[in-house]
Scaffold this active site. Structure first.
Site, PDB file in Angstrom:
ATOM      1  CB  THR A 107       7.881   7.280 -12.966  1.00  0.00           C
ATOM      2  OG1 THR A 107       9.209   7.681 -11.632  1.00  0.00           O
ATOM      3  CG2 THR A 107       8.129   8.152 -14.240  1.00  0.00           C
ATOM      4  CG  ASP A 109       9.174  -2.158 -10.262  1.00  0.00           C
ATOM      5  OD1 ASP A 109      10.592  -1.622  -9.584  1.00  0.00           O
ATOM      6  OD2 ASP A 109       8.016  -2.866 -10.026  1.00  0.00           O
ATOM      7  CG  ASN A 120      12.674  11.003  -4.879  1.00  0.00           C
ATOM      8  OD1 ASN A 120      13.081  11.364  -4.234  1.00  0.00           O
ATOM      9  ND2 ASN A 120      11.440  10.349  -5.150  1.00  0.00           N
ATOM     10  CE1 TYR A 172      16.960   4.012   2.613  1.00  0.00           C
ATOM     11  CE2 TYR A 172      17.971   5.133   4.107  1.00  0.00           C
ATOM     12  CZ  TYR A 172      17.412   5.057   3.061  1.00  0.00           C
ATOM     13  OH  TYR A 172      16.846   6.261   2.098  1.00  0.00           O
ATOM     14  CE  LYS A 230      18.809   5.614  -0.267  1.00  0.00           C
ATOM     15  NZ  LYS A 230      17.528   6.812  -1.386  1.00  0.00           N
ATOM     16  CB  THR A 255       8.789  11.372   3.374  1.00  0.00           C
ATOM     17  OG1 THR A 255       9.276  10.297   3.030  1.00  0.00           O
ATOM     18  CG2 THR A 255       9.394  12.254   2.805  1.00  0.00           C
TER      19      THR A 255
END
Length: 233
Positions: A37, A55, A78, A141, A145, A176
């Site tokens: 996705t 989304d 993910n 962030y 998590k 990444t």
């Protein structure tokens, strides 16, 4: 032990970074089909990959995905976003948007796909956390998590009766696009996917991808000051 060969997997955020590495590794290990996705998906050249729009911050989008992917027996939560601004300087609307994607998004996926996994034998749910789930200094962030880690641990209990393997993944920094500007040591996305899938196949409940993560987790039993993470610029 979990067998990937012949499985049908869903990877959110599956068209770049770690998500794409998951897709490639799943196919290499014999997955029959992978739904990959993205908010704006591109068609895959591999007929085993079905690119679908998603989304995770919107209920209708998640529901439409679940309706389409009723044959899934492995789900990889993910998709995520990074917003590194210090808490005291953060725009609360952006913080809320980050939590919608990083926390409530995976929960939405878990809620709609739990019955699908149950019908298909139990399967696997993988949630992507971070070493920053435990480390201080990563602002909203890290907080998102940490919240996801807690949700995963509760989902593991709630999904045990239907024999769903719930796997929490913690890692430091992967190479990444999301963290390209950070001057830190990074592990390749391919290595992340390989290590995680090795853990899934072994039937593990938690995968600590790298030494950085193992060091941070070991500090949980000590003073909170030992959990501070500094990322130089």
């Amino acid at each position: 032990m979990t067998v990937i060969e012949g499985s049908v997997a869903l990877v959110t955020g599956g068209q770049r970074g770690i998500g794409k590495a998951y897709v490639d590794q799943l196919l290499a290990r014999g997955a029959k089909k992978v739904y990959a996705t993205s908010r704006n998906p591109s068609l895959s050249r591999d007929d085993r990959v079905e690119a679908l729009p998603l989304d995770v911050a919107h209920d209708a989008s998640v529901a439409a995905l679940a309706e389409r992917a009723q044959d899934v027996d492995m789900v990889f939560n993910n998709a995520g976003v990074l917003y590194p601004v210090p808490l005291l300087k953060s725009d609360l609307q952006q913080v809320k948007a980050l939590f919608e994607t990083n926390v409530f998004g995976p929960l939405r996926i878990a809620q709609v796909f739990a019955p699908v996994l149950a019908r298909n034998g139990g399967g696997v749910l993988v949630d992507m956390h971070s070493a920053l789930s435990w480390g201080a200094g990563a602002a909203s962030y890290g907080a998102s998590k940490a919240a996801l880690w807690s949700l995963t641990n509760s989902l593991r209990i709630e999904l045990a009766a239907q024999h769903t393997q719930v796997v929490g993944v913690h890692l430091g920094f992967a190479d990444t696009e999301m963290v390209a500007s950070l001057p830190v040591q990074k592990i390749s996305a391919v290595d992340v996917a390989r290590i995680v899938l090795d853990g899934v196949e072994r039937g593990e409940s938690e995968v600590l991808v790298d030494d950085f993560t193992r060091k941070i987790k070991s500090a949980l039993s000590g003073p909170v000051e030992g959990l501070t993470i500094s990322v130089g610029r």
